[in-house]
Design a protein around this motif. Structure first.
Motif, PDB file in Angstrom:
ATOM      1  N   UNK A  41      -9.351 -52.300   7.518  1.00  0.00           N
ATOM      2  CA  UNK A  41     -10.086 -53.367   6.583  1.00  0.00           C
ATOM      3  C   UNK A  41      -9.208 -54.324   5.925  1.00  0.00           C
ATOM      4  N   UNK A  42      -7.788 -53.872   5.749  1.00  0.00           N
ATOM      5  CA  UNK A  42      -7.079 -54.851   5.267  1.00  0.00           C
ATOM      6  C   UNK A  42      -6.703 -56.237   6.342  1.00  0.00           C
ATOM      7  N   UNK A  43      -6.440 -55.714   7.687  1.00  0.00           N
ATOM      8  CA  UNK A  43      -6.282 -56.630   8.613  1.00  0.00           C
ATOM      9  C   UNK A  43      -7.402 -57.495   9.096  1.00  0.00           C
ATOM     10  N   UNK A  44      -8.610 -56.910   8.639  1.00  0.00           N
ATOM     11  CA  UNK A  44      -9.786 -57.590   9.027  1.00  0.00           C
ATOM     12  C   UNK A  44     -10.220 -58.317   7.955  1.00  0.00           C
ATOM     13  N   UNK A  45      -9.735 -58.110   6.772  1.00  0.00           N
ATOM     14  CA  UNK A  45      -9.938 -59.159   5.823  1.00  0.00           C
ATOM     15  C   UNK A  45      -9.098 -60.525   5.988  1.00  0.00           C
ATOM     16  N   UNK A  46      -7.940 -60.154   6.453  1.00  0.00           N
ATOM     17  CA  UNK A  46      -7.026 -61.410   6.550  1.00  0.00           C
ATOM     18  C   UNK A  46      -7.673 -62.129   7.557  1.00  0.00           C
ATOM     19  N   UNK A  47      -8.096 -61.450   8.670  1.00  0.00           N
ATOM     20  CA  UNK A  47      -8.570 -62.324   9.628  1.00  0.00           C
ATOM     21  C   UNK A  47      -9.713 -63.346   9.372  1.00  0.00           C
ATOM     22  N   UNK A  48     -10.811 -62.520   8.656  1.00  0.00           N
ATOM     23  CA  UNK A  48     -11.886 -63.299   8.269  1.00  0.00           C
ATOM     24  C   UNK A  48     -11.750 -64.141   7.037  1.00  0.00           C
ATOM     25  N   UNK A  49     -10.665 -63.986   6.289  1.00  0.00           N
ATOM     26  CA  UNK A  49     -10.445 -65.052   5.378  1.00  0.00           C
ATOM     27  C   UNK A  49      -9.560 -66.425   6.066  1.00  0.00           C
ATOM     28  N   UNK A  50      -9.079 -66.069   7.263  1.00  0.00           N
ATOM     29  CA  UNK A  50      -8.624 -67.251   7.991  1.00  0.00           C
ATOM     30  C   UNK A  50      -9.405 -67.778   9.004  1.00  0.00           C
ATOM     31  N   UNK A  51     -10.659 -67.550   8.834  1.00  0.00           N
ATOM     32  CA  UNK A  51     -11.586 -68.038   9.874  1.00  0.00           C
ATOM     33  C   UNK A  51     -11.866 -67.645  11.101  1.00  0.00           C
ATOM     34  N   UNK A  52     -11.208 -66.687  11.469  1.00  0.00           N
ATOM     35  CA  UNK A  52     -11.224 -66.064  12.811  1.00  0.00           C
ATOM     36  C   UNK A  52     -12.712 -65.424  13.038  1.00  0.00           C
ATOM     37  N   UNK A  53     -13.369 -65.840  14.013  1.00  0.00           N
ATOM     38  CA  UNK A  53     -14.629 -65.338  14.181  1.00  0.00           C
ATOM     39  C   UNK A  53     -14.560 -63.739  14.640  1.00  0.00           C
ATOM     40  N   UNK A  54     -15.435 -62.911  14.032  1.00  0.00           N
ATOM     41  CA  UNK A  54     -15.672 -61.552  14.290  1.00  0.00           C
ATOM     42  C   UNK A  54     -16.919 -61.204  15.218  1.00  0.00           C
ATOM     43  N   UNK A  55     -16.708 -60.693  16.357  1.00  0.00           N
ATOM     44  CA  UNK A  55     -17.942 -60.513  17.286  1.00  0.00           C
ATOM     45  C   UNK A  55     -18.448 -58.979  16.937  1.00  0.00           C
ATOM     46  N   UNK A  56     -17.909 -58.088  16.901  1.00  0.00           N
ATOM     47  CA  UNK A  56     -18.570 -56.713  16.647  1.00  0.00           C
ATOM     48  C   UNK A  56     -17.540 -55.811  15.607  1.00  0.00           C
ATOM     49  N   UNK A  57     -18.380 -55.121  14.697  1.00  0.00           N
ATOM     50  CA  UNK A  57     -17.764 -54.156  13.864  1.00  0.00           C
ATOM     51  C   UNK A  57     -18.080 -52.818  14.393  1.00  0.00           C
ATOM     52  N   UNK A  58     -17.124 -51.923  14.223  1.00  0.00           N
ATOM     53  CA  UNK A  58     -17.421 -50.204  14.785  1.00  0.00           C
ATOM     54  C   UNK A  58     -16.813 -49.602  13.422  1.00  0.00           C
ATOM     55  N   UNK A  59     -17.746 -48.687  12.860  1.00  0.00           N
ATOM     56  CA  UNK A  59     -17.163 -47.903  11.580  1.00  0.00           C
ATOM     57  C   UNK A  59     -17.566 -46.487  11.953  1.00  0.00           C
ATOM     58  N   UNK A  60     -16.492 -45.563  11.443  1.00  0.00           N
ATOM     59  CA  UNK A  60     -16.742 -44.069  11.304  1.00  0.00           C
ATOM     60  C   UNK A  60     -16.937 -43.820   9.800  1.00  0.00           C
ATOM     61  N   UNK A  61     -18.097 -43.494   9.519  1.00  0.00           N
ATOM     62  CA  UNK A  61     -18.632 -43.239   8.016  1.00  0.00           C
ATOM     63  C   UNK A  61     -17.483 -41.857   7.379  1.00  0.00           C
ATOM     64  N   UNK A  62     -17.260 -41.005   8.493  1.00  0.00           N
ATOM     65  CA  UNK A  62     -16.460 -39.897   7.895  1.00  0.00           C
ATOM     66  C   UNK A  62     -15.061 -40.224   7.681  1.00  0.00           C
ATOM     67  N   UNK A  63     -14.562 -41.380   8.155  1.00  0.00           N
ATOM     68  CA  UNK A  63     -13.248 -41.927   7.809  1.00  0.00           C
ATOM     69  C   UNK A  63     -13.079 -42.968   6.987  1.00  0.00           C
ATOM     70  N   UNK A  64     -14.166 -43.936   7.085  1.00  0.00           N
ATOM     71  CA  UNK A  64     -14.292 -45.099   5.953  1.00  0.00           C
ATOM     72  C   UNK A  64     -14.594 -44.875   4.888  1.00  0.00           C
ATOM     73  N   UNK A  65     -15.681 -43.568   4.631  1.00  0.00           N
ATOM     74  CA  UNK A  65     -16.020 -43.180   3.742  1.00  0.00           C
ATOM     75  C   UNK A  65     -17.033 -44.303   2.875  1.00  0.00           C
ATOM     76  N   UNK A  66     -17.313 -43.864   1.798  1.00  0.00           N
ATOM     77  CA  UNK A  66     -18.602 -44.874   1.044  1.00  0.00           C
ATOM     78  C   UNK A  66     -17.904 -46.153   0.628  1.00  0.00           C
ATOM     79  N   UNK A  67     -16.735 -46.002   0.101  1.00  0.00           N
ATOM     80  CA  UNK A  67     -16.012 -47.209  -0.412  1.00  0.00           C
ATOM     81  C   UNK A  67     -15.572 -48.247   0.789  1.00  0.00           C
ATOM     82  N   UNK A  68     -15.283 -47.635   1.926  1.00  0.00           N
ATOM     83  CA  UNK A  68     -14.635 -48.640   2.869  1.00  0.00           C
ATOM     84  C   UNK A  68     -15.910 -49.280   3.636  1.00  0.00           C
TER      85      UNK A  68
END
Length: 275
Positions: A41-68
């Motif tokens: 999430x930290x690396x993704x946030x920096x990329x988004x804030x820098x304006x880098x286009x994101x094509x697709x997100x993949x998440x694992x609920x068991x690892x990301x948890x509700x907060x993630x």
């Protein structure tokens, strides 16, 4: 429309999962598609804030948890260009994740296509120039230095590694997106420095080299470093205005290139802020 997952993927044979593995493992695939992977999430946030286009997100609920997943929703909430989002089962996610202790978030980004012509510099720029960098870990560490010091851009001459290798992104903690980083032939970079009136300082062990502490980095400056094994090529060394060293007081005669870059960059910033 709320930002929510479109589907849950549970098979490692899914075409999307197969593509993730190719993007992770093959630089040719990343270059051909103009895509790369970002984990965390930290690396993704920096990329988004820098304006880098994101094509697709993949998440694992068991690892990301509700907060993630809540933070992920917040990152893209209300955005018209929000990417596709898929949840992935833990066994499948662990197959495509490339680091230990993952926070369960993986994204496919469109890699920035930057050139020297795109670079917009301030009136008194400070640059780091690396020739033939080959280790993603070293490049990532230097990009963290560039973000922290800060320097205005990092120029990579004749790179031997993919700038958007997932390991570079990981070791830079996403700073490959927050710092302008451009790859080009080394001859073009040295010509660019001359054209812009940027004084270049080559870090090299030569008889004519003098201590970096005796240099005035308050002017437009490029700090130029080569590989740990071979240093700068003769052509790059000859193209620089001055040759400098970091004096070694012990038994070894050189530092890791990322450490040397940090020493030089922070000295340049110290001079500029003290003047």
């Amino acid at each position: 429309m709320p930002f929510t997952p479109a589907d849950r993927l549970s098979s490692s044979q899914n075409p999307r999962i197969k593509q993730l593995l190719k993007l992770q493992q093959k630089s040719a695939e990343r270059r051909a598609l103009g895509l790369t992977l970002v984990e965390g999430l930290r690396e993704l946030t920096i990329a988004v804030e820098a304006g880098v286009p994101v094509a697709t997100i993949y998440s694992c609920p068991e690892l990301a948890g509700e907060n993630g997943e809540t933070e992920l929703r917040s990152l893209f909430s209300g955005k018209k260009d929000a990417p596709e989002w898929f949840e992935v089962t833990r066994p499948v996610f662990e197959k495509v994740a490339y680091r230990e202790g993952s926070d369960g978030l993986l994204a496919v980004l469109r890699t920035p296509a930057r050139t020297l012509a795109d670079l917009r510099l301030p009136a008194n720029p400070l640059l780091l120039v690396l020739e033939a960098v080959e280790k993603p870990g070293n490049l990532g560490a230097i990009l963290r230095t560039a973000d922290a010091a800060p320097v205005d851009a990092v120029l990579i001459g004749d790179p031997r590694t993919d700038l958007y290798n997932p390991n570079t992104i990981r070791s830079s903690i996403g700073c490959v997106f927050s710092v302008p980083v451009i790859a080009a032939p080394m001859a073009e970079i040295t010509a660019f420095l001359r054209e812009k009136g940027i004084r270049s300082y080559a870090a090299a062990l030569t008889p004519k080299a003098h201590s970096y502490l005796d240099c005035d980095f308050r002017q437009p400056t490029a700090l130029v470093l080569g590989t740990e094994a071979d240093g700068l090529t003769p052509a790059a060394l000859a193209a620089c205005d001055e040759t400098i060293i970091i004096p070694m007081m012990g038994r070894i005669d050189s530092l890791n290139v990322s450490v040397a870059g940090a020493v030089l960059a922070f000295e340049a910033v110290r001079q500029r802020t003290a003047s």
